[in-house]
Design an enzyme around this catalytic site. Structure first.
Site, PDB file in Angstrom:
ATOM      1  N   HIS A 272       0.843  -1.210   0.000  1.00 57.05           N
ATOM      2  CA  HIS A 272       0.000   0.000   0.000  1.00 57.05           C
ATOM      3  C   HIS A 272       0.870   1.249   0.000  1.00 57.05           C
ATOM      4  O   HIS A 272       1.083   1.874   1.052  1.00 57.05           O
ATOM      5  CB  HIS A 272      -0.894  -0.006   1.246  1.00 57.05           C
ATOM      6  CG  HIS A 272      -2.089   0.906   1.143  1.00 57.05           C
ATOM      7  ND1 HIS A 272      -2.054   2.238   1.437  1.00 57.05           N
ATOM      8  CD2 HIS A 272      -3.369   0.657   0.770  1.00 57.05           C
ATOM      9  CE1 HIS A 272      -3.246   2.783   1.280  1.00 57.05           C
ATOM     10  NE2 HIS A 272      -4.068   1.829   0.868  1.00 57.05           N
TER      11      HIS A 272
ATOM     12  N   GLY B  77      -6.074   4.473   5.441  1.00 56.45           N
ATOM     13  CA  GLY B  77      -6.956   5.234   6.318  1.00 56.45           C
ATOM     14  C   GLY B  77      -7.603   4.371   7.371  1.00 56.45           C
ATOM     15  O   GLY B  77      -7.770   4.788   8.523  1.00 56.45           O
ATOM     16  N   VAL B  78      -7.958   3.122   7.002  1.00 56.75           N
ATOM     17  CA  VAL B  78      -8.619   2.244   7.962  1.00 56.75           C
ATOM     18  C   VAL B  78      -7.693   1.907   9.126  1.00 56.75           C
ATOM     19  O   VAL B  78      -8.139   1.753  10.266  1.00 56.75           O
ATOM     20  CB  VAL B  78      -9.119   0.958   7.252  1.00 56.75           C
ATOM     21  CG1 VAL B  78      -7.949   0.125   6.753  1.00 56.75           C
ATOM     22  CG2 VAL B  78     -10.008   0.146   8.181  1.00 56.75           C
TER      23      VAL B  78
ATOM     24  N   GLU C 193      -7.912   2.594  13.102  1.00 57.25           N
ATOM     25  CA  GLU C 193      -7.620   1.526  14.050  1.00 57.25           C
ATOM     26  C   GLU C 193      -6.614   1.997  15.100  1.00 57.25           C
ATOM     27  O   GLU C 193      -6.783   1.743  16.310  1.00 57.25           O
ATOM     28  CB  GLU C 193      -7.066   0.300  13.318  1.00 57.25           C
ATOM     29  CG  GLU C 193      -6.532  -0.815  14.215  1.00 57.25           C
ATOM     30  CD  GLU C 193      -7.595  -1.425  15.124  1.00 57.25           C
ATOM     31  OE1 GLU C 193      -7.232  -1.881  16.228  1.00 57.25           O
ATOM     32  OE2 GLU C 193      -8.790  -1.442  14.733  1.00 57.25           O
TER      33      GLU C 193
END
Length: 471
Positions: free
Chosen positions: A369, A378-379, A383
């Site tokens: 990524h 972003g996730v 988190e």
């Protein structure tokens, strides 16, 4: 840096004064009134139907000629600085200032009567802390036209120094310093406004100082006083006799302080800086101050505070020892590498947490990524932020090893800027509502390099491990 320090204060009761406006000459009744938390200072024009509010905010400064005039929707408040200086000097945070005319009463040309009225009303503490702007770096403003300059620098408390030089033999150079705001009432408030004789004549010619009576201003005689001018002053102020004292001032008043002019300029600085709308912790040094440079400086500081509030970046020394290192974090939340995304906790209370993560190229998600353009997903930012929130939530139980935190909802998630390898992420999470039945509703933000990168509202629930394992 915005901090919440001592409790806010307002007045214990209403208190009123009567007088005349210096320039308008109109009679005016001014009433200080208690106000709710976070009101600040708000002027009320009660001679207008319905009464009209004008916040003491630098955005409403209209003119600074012979005083600071505020204007909103065509409605004015003239000569606001002495009133505002008294409120700041008496450490009041919230107050309505009711007036039945446009100009505040000049009284004796100082803040003395205002501070005495505020003291008579008394101050009461309120249920919310004062927002104070702690200066952490030098802020300066210089007016190239006049050469006036104001600087504020870090200090343990609010201090002000003024340096004035009028280029005249009669007044010359003066300095004044306020070391602590608690000294304002005795050392600064009694300092009266002043004028030079040539200015006085000009003001009279232009129909100003209609409320002046030679009892509310010190007049420095900076040129020979002819018989005709003497007679004119007698007529204007209803005096049978006027003369000049050996120290070069008209015999209408005696000085309260040898440096009274510099002290009054300091009073004006405090009053004009009140228009910033946030109490300051810092040392102000004002060289040749005046209402124009004072308010221009206030506009600059107000914008800096506004920008900082918008970012609300936590500021502290990242080299200080954290209250929780990675091992202590792992003893609180169940996450483990490579999915542990919080390295340190710097602040932890019942309502907020501030944590940190150093993002390195060794993070496993950078392998895919993205190839050649590594960006933290972003996730995973969400988190990481939530794991910091988990520290806050699990800190409320005595045996965190026996509990887990489970996501319930994410709202208003926004990703402002990408996160790259080498970034240091600061997480700040604050409770939106108190924790009830193990449910936590938080507002979370992430900063990198002083910029907001991610924000979201998060809801999670704390659940005993036995309940999860039994399903």
């Amino acid at each position: 840096m915005i901090t919440k320090t001592i409790p806010q204060k307002t007045l214990g009761k209403e208190v009123s004064l009567n007088g005349v406006g210096l320039h308008t000459g109109k009679k005016v009744k001014l009433t200080f009134k208690p106000a709710p938390v976070n009101t600040g200072f708000v002027f009320l024009r009660t001679d207008i139907e319905p009464s009209f509010e004008i916040p003491a905010d630098v955005q409403y400064v209209k003119t600074t000629d012979r005083g600071t005039t505020l204007e909103k929707d065509g409605i004015k408040i003239q000569t606001s600085e002495h009133v505002l200086a008294a409120l700041v000097g008496m450490q009041i945070d919230n107050c309505f200032i009711s007036m039945n005319a446009s100009e505040s009463p000049i009284m004796d040309g100082s803040s003395k009567f205002f501070t005495e009225a505020i003291q008579k009303a008394g101050a009461i503490e309120q249920d919310e802390k004062r927002n104070e702007y702690v200066v952490t770096e030098l802020i300066s403003y210089k007016c190239e036209e006049s050469g006036s300059e104001i600087t504020i620098m870090p200090s343990e408390n609010y201090q002000v120094t003024t340096m004035v030089d009028f280029g005249t033999k009669i007044l010359g150079t003066q300095n004044a310093t306020l070391e602590n705001i608690s000294q304002f009432k005795s050392e600064i408030a009694p300092s009266r406004t002043f004028s030079f004789l040539h200015e006085l004549e000009t003001l009279l010619e232009n129909g100003l100082i209609k409320g002046g009576d030679l009892n509310n201003a010190i007049v420095y005689v900076d040129k020979p006083l002819s018989e005709s001018n003497m007679d004119r002053l007698k007529e204007a102020f209803g005096k049978e006799k006027i003369s000049v004292k050996p120290n070069g001032i008209l015999d209408n008043l005696s000085l309260h302080f040898s440096n009274e002019a510099a002290r009054h300029k300091l009073l004006d600085v405090i009053g004009d800086l009140a228009l910033i709308g946030t109490p300051l912790q810092g040392k102000v040094i004002a060289n040749k101050p005046g209402h124009r440079v004072n308010t221009d400086f206030s506009k600059k500081v107000a914008q800096i505070i506004k920008n900082e509030k918008r970012r609300n970046v936590p500021k502290f020394d990242l080299n200080t020892k954290p209250i929780m290192d990675v091992n202590q974090i792992m003893s609180t939340i169940p996450h483990r590498p490579p999915f542990l995304l919080v390295d340190k906790i710097f602040e932890l209370s019942e309502t907020h947490v501030i944590g940190l993560k150093n993002v390195t190229m060794n993070e496993p998600f950078f392998q895919g990524h993205f190839l050649g353009a590594p960006i933290m997903p972003g996730v995973l930012q969400i988190e990481a932020m939530t794991q910091a929130g988990g520290v806050l939530l699990l800190n409320t139980v005595s045996d965190p090893d026996n509990y887990l935190t489970l996501f319930m909802k994410i709202d208003n998630a926004r990703f402002k800027r990408p996160v790259y390898p080498g970034d240091t992420l600061l997480f700040k999470l604050d409770l939106i509502t108190p924790i009830r039945r193990g449910i936590c509703h938080m507002k979370g933000v992430i900063f990198a390099n002083g910029n907001l990168v991610t924000e979201a509202e998060l809801m999670a629930q704390i659940i005993h491990r036995n309940k999860v394992e039994s399903k």
